[in-house]
Design a protein around this motif. Structure first.
Motif, mmCIF file in Angstrom:
data_model
loop_
_atom_site.group_PDB
_atom_site.id
_atom_site.type_symbol
_atom_site.label_atom_id
_atom_site.label_comp_id
_atom_site.label_asym_id
_atom_site.label_seq_id
_atom_site.Cartn_x
_atom_site.Cartn_y
_atom_site.Cartn_z
ATOM 1 N N UNK A 330 -3.772 9.123 7.697
ATOM 2 C CA UNK A 330 -2.891 9.820 6.677
ATOM 3 C C UNK A 330 -3.040 9.548 5.312
ATOM 4 N N UNK A 331 -3.516 8.426 4.785
ATOM 5 C CA UNK A 331 -3.917 8.208 3.451
ATOM 6 C C UNK A 331 -5.366 8.678 3.265
ATOM 7 N N UNK A 332 -6.142 8.860 4.347
ATOM 8 C CA UNK A 332 -7.533 9.188 4.180
ATOM 9 C C UNK A 332 -8.411 7.985 3.420
ATOM 10 N N UNK A 333 -7.999 6.980 3.589
ATOM 11 C CA UNK A 333 -9.077 5.878 3.010
ATOM 12 C C UNK A 333 -10.183 5.562 3.901
ATOM 13 N N UNK A 334 -11.386 5.341 3.247
ATOM 14 C CA UNK A 334 -12.465 4.803 4.041
ATOM 15 C C UNK A 334 -12.396 3.345 4.532
ATOM 16 N N UNK A 366 -3.920 5.299 -3.402
ATOM 17 C CA UNK A 366 -4.230 6.806 -3.242
ATOM 18 C C UNK A 366 -4.046 7.519 -4.576
ATOM 19 N N UNK A 367 -3.055 7.265 -5.259
ATOM 20 C CA UNK A 367 -2.944 7.989 -6.725
ATOM 21 C C UNK A 367 -4.020 7.641 -7.618
ATOM 22 N N UNK A 368 -4.622 6.266 -7.427
ATOM 23 C CA UNK A 368 -5.779 5.770 -8.454
ATOM 24 C C UNK A 368 -6.928 6.380 -7.738
ATOM 25 N N UNK A 369 -7.287 7.222 -6.798
ATOM 26 C CA UNK A 369 -8.313 7.713 -5.950
ATOM 27 C C UNK A 369 -9.309 6.660 -5.826
ATOM 28 N N UNK A 370 -8.727 5.380 -5.129
ATOM 29 C CA UNK A 370 -9.717 4.387 -4.782
ATOM 30 C C UNK A 370 -10.312 4.891 -3.488
ATOM 31 N N UNK A 371 -11.816 4.719 -3.626
ATOM 32 C CA UNK A 371 -12.265 5.079 -2.279
ATOM 33 C C UNK A 371 -13.718 4.352 -2.031
#
Length: 450
Positions: A330-334, A366-371
């Protein structure tokens, strides 16, 4: 580079080029497995099993990570190994922010075609050794010869059937394509560096008739040149050696001539093929040196279920696994970011994972684009006071006091350059779990537990 090629959230579907047989399974196990390795073999067999159940099913790659207990990087390497050997075709469809892959499984080459291919046969020889190679050839020798004394008495089709003319219904005349058996094309090979025209220009009509040269497979010439590191000039000499008494170029004589030329002029040892895709496409990583670097490497290469199992020593709760999957899908995090988040929350909550608390932090990240795992660790340090406030709100704590139990944070929370957390502020049971996990990490090399 991997994030551009593949992500856990990417969807995939599977297509079988045709139904596979037990003979195909034997070929895969005996001929292909030594070449592609256990990871690629596991991926192929898993896709095969899934496709036989339901070819219309869709999964994300996090499903494969859990099924194979492999990080995404190893799954990607396994996939390209299957593509290179001719067992898989991969198609990709992009729609806005979504990406869907179609994996088409291809049948293996039959034993004769495989062993007649100079690249595949030499590759297999170098992997399993001479004696095992000879035994394998003997196992698949043609045993369909009929003993002497037998005379065939079979009837032909025309002996048994004759046509009777009837009108053909228009309903039976369908122009749609009929699916037939798909024969494998072998390994996808394109050796653009070899100058085939230069080789041909050095062979005069008096030395090699053009008709004989035209009957020789260009792909075979390029494969032999690639395998034995031969130049166009070298291949001219190989062609001359291969001519028979009728000035013809049988393929078996050309292959033998290439082997003889290689042994006489290059090396007595059989050539070996080395996998170079990852060296060319992936940026080489330095060996992790600090404890934090080793931990980051572990987090980015370990499925969340396994990370939770390592930390607690027990099989994680289904609700925690579902939360991890939600963070990926859902959040698309690695995976590395999910592991940092779960590790942070589980330490802060005395070994428990609170879904609402984890989801609130995930939304912030997610808002901070942590990848990356490193970015996740840095923002955890920077925003710690805010996360503490959220936790207190979730626990309905209205006072400003901060008991020592609230101050538990992961080991990585403190920069290595700074002092570590005072022992008096920690819980001995949590400290012991941290110590055990860090001892495991110290024993790792390249992210693999010893």
């Amino acid at each position: 580079m991997l994030y551009e090629e593949l992500q856990p959230i990417d969807i995939f579907r599977i297509k079988l080029a045709q139904p596979f047989s037990d003979y195909d399974r034997q070929l895969l196990t005996l001929f292909y497995q030594p070449l592609i390795g256990p990871d690629a073999m596991s991926l192929f067999m898993s896709l095969w099993s899934d496709a036989e159940g339901d070819q219309d099913a869709e999964h994300n790659h996090y499903y494969l990570m859990n099924l194979l207990t492999m990080p995404l990087g190893r799954i990607f390497e396994a996939r390209i190994s299957l593509e290179a050997i001719g067992l898989l075709r991969t198609y990709c469809k992009r729609e806005v922010n979504d990406r869907t892959f179609l994996y088409e499984l291809l049948p293996p080459l039959d034993a004769k075609t495989f062993l007649d291919d100079p690249l595949l046969s030499t590759f297999l020889f170098s992997k399993i050794g001479e004696q095992a190679y000879r035994n394998l050839r003997a196992r698949f020798l043609d045993d369909n010869r009929i003993d002497e004394g037998y005379e065939e008495v079979s009837r032909t089709f025309l002996d048994v059937y004759k046509p009777i003319r009837y009108g053909v219904s228009e309903d039976l005349e369908d122009t749609g394509a009929i699916k037939g058996r798909i024969e494998s094309n072998g390994i996808p090979f394109a050796h653009s560096d070899f100058d085939y025209q230069l080789m041909c220009s050095g062979l005069s009509e008096q030395m090699v008739p053009k008709a004989s040269l035209a009957m020789l497979s260009k792909e075979l010439v390029e494969k032999l040149a690639f395998l034995y590191s031969l130049t166009p000039i070298d291949m001219q000499k190989v062609i001359m050696m291969a001519l028979d008494e009728n000035n013809l170029l049988p393929e078996d004589r050309v292959r033998k001539a290439a082997v003889d030329y290689y042994k006489m002029n290059i090396s007595k040892s059989a050539p070996k093929l080395e996998k170079v895709f990852s060296k060319e496409r992936m940026i080489p990583l330095e060996e992790p040196k600090t404890r934090e670097d080793k931990f980051i490497h572990y987090l980015e290469n370990t499925p969340p279920r396994e990370m939770l199992r390592d930390y607690t020593g027990n099989e994680p709760l289904p609700v925690d696994v579902e939360l991890a999957e939600r963070l990926v899908t859902v959040h698309g995090f690695p995976v590395g970011v999910v592991n940092v988040l779960l590790h942070y929350v589980i330490i802060r909550n005395d070994g428990k994972i609170t879904k609402n608390y984890a989801e609130r932090i995930a939304s912030h990240w997610k808002n901070k684009k942590i990848m990356t795992a490193k970015q996740a660790m840095e923002i955890s340090r920077k925003e710690h006071d805010q996360y503490l406030k959220w936790q207190n709100e979730g626990s309905k704590k209205t006072t400003s006091r901060k008991p020592s139990r609230e101050e538990k944070v992961p080991e990585w929370f403190y920069n290595e350059e700074k002092d570590q957390q005072p022992a008096s502020d920690s819980d001995p049971s949590i400290d012991e779990k941290r110590k055990q996990l860090l001892e495991k990490l110290e024993a790792m090399k390249s992210g693999v537990k010893s």
